[in-house]
Design an enzyme around this catalytic site. Sequence first.
Site, PDB file in Angstrom:
ATOM      1  N   ASP A 171     -11.049   2.954   4.401  1.00  0.00           N
ATOM      2  CA  ASP A 171     -11.541   1.579   4.230  1.00  0.00           C
ATOM      3  C   ASP A 171     -13.075   1.574   4.112  1.00  0.00           C
ATOM      4  O   ASP A 171     -13.652   0.610   3.617  1.00  0.00           O
ATOM      5  CB  ASP A 171     -11.166   0.721   5.451  1.00  0.00           C
ATOM      6  CG  ASP A 171      -9.918  -0.121   5.224  1.00  0.00           C
ATOM      7  OD1 ASP A 171      -9.573  -0.367   4.052  1.00  0.00           O
ATOM      8  OD2 ASP A 171      -9.305  -0.535   6.229  1.00  0.00           O
ATOM      9  N   GLN A 216      -4.352  -1.822   9.652  1.00  0.00           N
ATOM     10  CA  GLN A 216      -4.328  -3.140   9.015  1.00  0.00           C
ATOM     11  C   GLN A 216      -4.965  -4.198   9.916  1.00  0.00           C
ATOM     12  O   GLN A 216      -4.597  -4.326  11.084  1.00  0.00           O
ATOM     13  CB  GLN A 216      -2.876  -3.524   8.672  1.00  0.00           C
ATOM     14  CG  GLN A 216      -2.732  -4.828   7.930  1.00  0.00           C
ATOM     15  CD  GLN A 216      -3.310  -4.793   6.516  1.00  0.00           C
ATOM     16  OE1 GLN A 216      -3.158  -3.813   5.793  1.00  0.00           O
ATOM     17  NE2 GLN A 216      -4.001  -5.857   6.124  1.00  0.00           N
ATOM     18  N   LYS A 219       0.845  -1.210   0.000  1.00  0.00           N
ATOM     19  CA  LYS A 219       0.000   0.000   0.000  1.00  0.00           C
ATOM     20  C   LYS A 219       0.874   1.252   0.000  1.00  0.00           C
ATOM     21  O   LYS A 219       0.582   2.231  -0.690  1.00  0.00           O
ATOM     22  CB  LYS A 219      -0.942  -0.020   1.212  1.00  0.00           C
ATOM     23  CG  LYS A 219      -2.065  -1.048   1.053  1.00  0.00           C
ATOM     24  CD  LYS A 219      -2.784  -1.375   2.347  1.00  0.00           C
ATOM     25  CE  LYS A 219      -3.744  -2.547   2.129  1.00  0.00           C
ATOM     26  NZ  LYS A 219      -4.359  -3.056   3.351  1.00  0.00           N
TER      27      LYS A 219
END
Length: 291
Positions: free
Chosen positions: A119, A96, A52
């Site tokens: 997200d 994460q 990422k």
Amino acid sequence: MTEVIDGNAVAADIRDGLTDAIERLADAGARPGLATVLMSDDPASETYVSMKQRDCEEVGIRSFHVEVDTDAPAGELYDTVSDLNADDEVSGILVQHPVAAHVDYSEVVRRIDPGKDVDGFHPENVGRLVRGDPRFRPCTPHGVQKLLEHAGVETEGADAVVVGRSNIVGKPLANLLARKADDGNATVTLCHSRTRDLAAKTRQADIVVAAAGVPELVDGSMLSEGVTVIDVGYNQVDGETLGDVEYESAKEKASAITPVPGGVGPMTRAMLLYNTVKAASQRAGVDVDLP
Ligand code: NAP
């Protein structure tokens, strides 16, 4: 002829389409920045986070990274999130998953500023999506929508079957496909492990999205001619990467299908960049065209 939908190519188009927006934001003093937070020793999580960061650097998004010891108290992770919420250089925050076992991941997500929740998992953003007014679409479902759009697959009026009802893929995707919008308006059936006669459901579908985490769950015998098949699954079996769709038999029935790898996976990564740029644009009040 079956169209094999090339997720790498569509993702590259999306990344290219973001570069103008990123430069425009940078010129306005609002260069997008993504903060990743890792509270895990899992090598796979470490790899995801570094991918990422690399994706960000490639398109001109700043990346920040914080690691929290796996034996630190939950409060340390909460404080990290608070600091990132307050940091003007950070447009998006991604913690994460999974975090250390003693920490409640949902509580961590609740503490992320909803305007930085790239997200799309914060309850406020989930609520907005369900109401039909999404702020950030979760990356994988959004990637599926973009693949359908790029492949010219009409969702309006289509019968779509989504296999899997997770909070990160199946549920948000079902909501997005059913949404009253140009890229929605499908009639959606959401299947899961308790669905009776899955094949009867998938056989009546114009679009099948498999997101069950069961290798090769959906095969050609469960599909009708001309169906569009999107395979979200990503399973390692005996050193081989398999989707949730048995590719060869499904391809014989499908008019369009995604491969694994090279289908949905690259899209998930691209849509995270998209959400980060969108977050920066919203924070700065600078309108940009998004791909
Ligand atoms: P998950 O949280 O494990 O959810 C799986 C869902 O599938 C559950 O709703 C489960 O039903 C349902 N299911 C399990 N077995 C089934 C069966 N035999 N028939 C019908 N439904 C069944 O999985 P996830 O996180 O959504 O991920 C799904 C897959 O997508 C995994 O392979 C994952 O690696 C992959 N993935 C890929 C990407 C990407 O970017 N390519 C991103 C995210 C996920 P219940 O609710 O009844 O348990």
